[in-house]
Design a protein around this motif. Structure first.
Motif, PDB file in Angstrom:
ATOM      1  N   ARG A  51       0.819  -1.211   0.000  1.00 37.83           N
ATOM      2  CA  ARG A  51       0.000   0.000   0.000  1.00 37.83           C
ATOM      3  C   ARG A  51       0.851   1.259   0.000  1.00 37.83           C
ATOM      4  N   HIS A  52       1.948   1.240   0.778  1.00 35.58           N
ATOM      5  CA  HIS A  52       2.785   2.436   0.901  1.00 35.58           C
ATOM      6  C   HIS A  52       4.039   2.375   0.036  1.00 35.58           C
ATOM      7  N   ARG A  53       4.115   1.352  -0.813  1.00 33.24           N
ATOM      8  CA  ARG A  53       5.250   1.173  -1.725  1.00 33.24           C
ATOM      9  C   ARG A  53       6.573   1.171  -0.973  1.00 33.24           C
ATOM     10  N   VAL A  54       6.623   0.365   0.082  1.00 35.38           N
ATOM     11  CA  VAL A  54       7.820   0.198   0.888  1.00 35.38           C
ATOM     12  C   VAL A  54       8.286  -1.234   0.707  1.00 35.38           C
ATOM     13  N   SER A  55       9.551  -1.408   0.378  1.00 38.14           N
ATOM     14  CA  SER A  55      10.044  -2.769   0.209  1.00 38.14           C
ATOM     15  C   SER A  55      10.359  -3.371   1.575  1.00 38.14           C
ATOM     16  N   ILE A  56      10.085  -4.653   1.694  1.00 38.84           N
ATOM     17  CA  ILE A  56      10.395  -5.384   2.916  1.00 38.84           C
ATOM     18  C   ILE A  56      11.893  -5.658   2.904  1.00 38.84           C
ATOM     19  N   PRO A  57      12.598  -5.434   4.026  1.00 42.63           N
ATOM     20  CA  PRO A  57      14.045  -5.677   4.052  1.00 42.63           C
ATOM     21  C   PRO A  57      14.380  -7.115   3.671  1.00 42.63           C
ATOM     22  N   SER A  58      15.552  -7.304   3.059  1.00 43.72           N
ATOM     23  CA  SER A  58      15.894  -8.616   2.501  1.00 43.72           C
ATOM     24  C   SER A  58      15.976  -9.703   3.563  1.00 43.72           C
ATOM     25  N   GLU A  59      16.431  -9.376   4.769  1.00 44.02           N
ATOM     26  CA  GLU A  59      16.507 -10.412   5.809  1.00 44.02           C
ATOM     27  C   GLU A  59      15.112 -10.861   6.241  1.00 44.02           C
ATOM     28  N   LEU A  60      14.136  -9.960   6.166  1.00 45.58           N
ATOM     29  CA  LEU A  60      12.752 -10.341   6.470  1.00 45.58           C
ATOM     30  C   LEU A  60      12.087 -11.001   5.268  1.00 45.58           C
ATOM     31  N   LYS A  61      12.476 -10.585   4.074  1.00 48.55           N
ATOM     32  CA  LYS A  61      11.872 -11.123   2.859  1.00 48.55           C
ATOM     33  C   LYS A  61      12.170 -12.616   2.712  1.00 48.55           C
ATOM     34  N   ARG A  62      13.327 -13.039   3.189  1.00 52.38           N
ATOM     35  CA  ARG A  62      13.688 -14.452   3.116  1.00 52.38           C
ATOM     36  C   ARG A  62      13.028 -15.275   4.205  1.00 52.38           C
ATOM     37  N   SER A  63      12.385 -14.636   5.164  1.00 49.35           N
ATOM     38  CA  SER A  63      11.857 -15.366   6.311  1.00 49.35           C
ATOM     39  C   SER A  63      10.385 -15.742   6.181  1.00 49.35           C
ATOM     40  N   PHE A  64       9.782 -15.538   5.025  1.00 50.69           N
ATOM     41  CA  PHE A  64       8.413 -16.002   4.831  1.00 50.69           C
ATOM     42  C   PHE A  64       8.268 -16.615   3.446  1.00 50.69           C
ATOM     43  N   CYS A  65       7.288 -17.493   3.330  1.00 53.98           N
ATOM     44  CA  CYS A  65       7.029 -18.184   2.060  1.00 53.98           C
ATOM     45  C   CYS A  65       6.148 -17.294   1.198  1.00 53.98           C
ATOM     46  N   LYS A  66       6.582 -17.055  -0.025  1.00 56.27           N
ATOM     47  CA  LYS A  66       5.803 -16.201  -0.917  1.00 56.27           C
ATOM     48  C   LYS A  66       4.608 -16.946  -1.499  1.00 56.27           C
ATOM     49  N   ASN A  67       4.608 -18.270  -1.415  1.00 53.16           N
ATOM     50  CA  ASN A  67       3.518 -19.060  -1.964  1.00 53.16           C
ATOM     51  C   ASN A  67       2.341 -19.147  -0.989  1.00 53.16           C
ATOM     52  N   CYS A  68       2.600 -19.569   0.252  1.00 49.36           N
ATOM     53  CA  CYS A  68       1.503 -19.750   1.216  1.00 49.36           C
ATOM     54  C   CYS A  68       1.459 -18.656   2.277  1.00 49.36           C
ATOM     55  N   GLY A  69       2.505 -17.845   2.403  1.00 47.76           N
ATOM     56  CA  GLY A  69       2.493 -16.718   3.328  1.00 47.76           C
ATOM     57  C   GLY A  69       2.873 -17.055   4.753  1.00 47.76           C
ATOM     58  N   SER A  70       3.349 -18.253   5.023  1.00 49.61           N
ATOM     59  CA  SER A  70       3.701 -18.613   6.391  1.00 49.61           C
ATOM     60  C   SER A  70       5.131 -18.179   6.710  1.00 49.61           C
TER      61      SER A  70
END
Length: 108
Positions: A51-70
């Motif tokens: 919504r705010h066009r903010v990228s999630i930091p890379s260390e957090l981006k690797r910590s969730f599944c992009k397919n199921c969201g867990s």
């Protein structure tokens, strides 16, 4: 008027980044008791980022599944393997695989 709008957007983005970090910390703390709430916190963090066009930091981006969201915690619901300069993370909930390259240490 344009300057105040830019300032408001900058403030909104900084608040969004803080909330994303807070939601991920909540997701990690809630994972052991309520994994569904943890999944909801990750979904909220992603929605705030979009919504705010903010990228999630890379260390957090690797910590969730992009397919199921867990939230991915090694040993609990994910498997981490190293193979020929690649980190392979497998989500045990949905079976999706993510691969990230890494540099091997050079021997002298």
């Amino acid at each position: 008027m344009a300057k105040s709008r830019k300032k408001n957007k900058a403030i909104a983005r900084s608040i969004a980044q803080e909330r994303i970090g807070y939601l991920f910390s909540l997701a990690k703390s809630e994972f052991s008791e309520k994994p569904e709430m943890s999944k909801r916190y990750v979904a909220l963090a992603r929605k705030i980022g979009m919504r705010h066009r903010v990228s999630i930091p890379s260390e957090l981006k690797r910590s969730f599944c992009k397919n199921c969201g867990s939230l991915l915690l090694p040993g609990k619901n994910s498997r981490v393997r190293l193979n020929d300069g690649t980190i392979i993370i497998t989500c045990l909930d949905c079976g999706s695989i993510k691969r990230y390259p890494f540099d091997k240490e050079k021997k002298d």
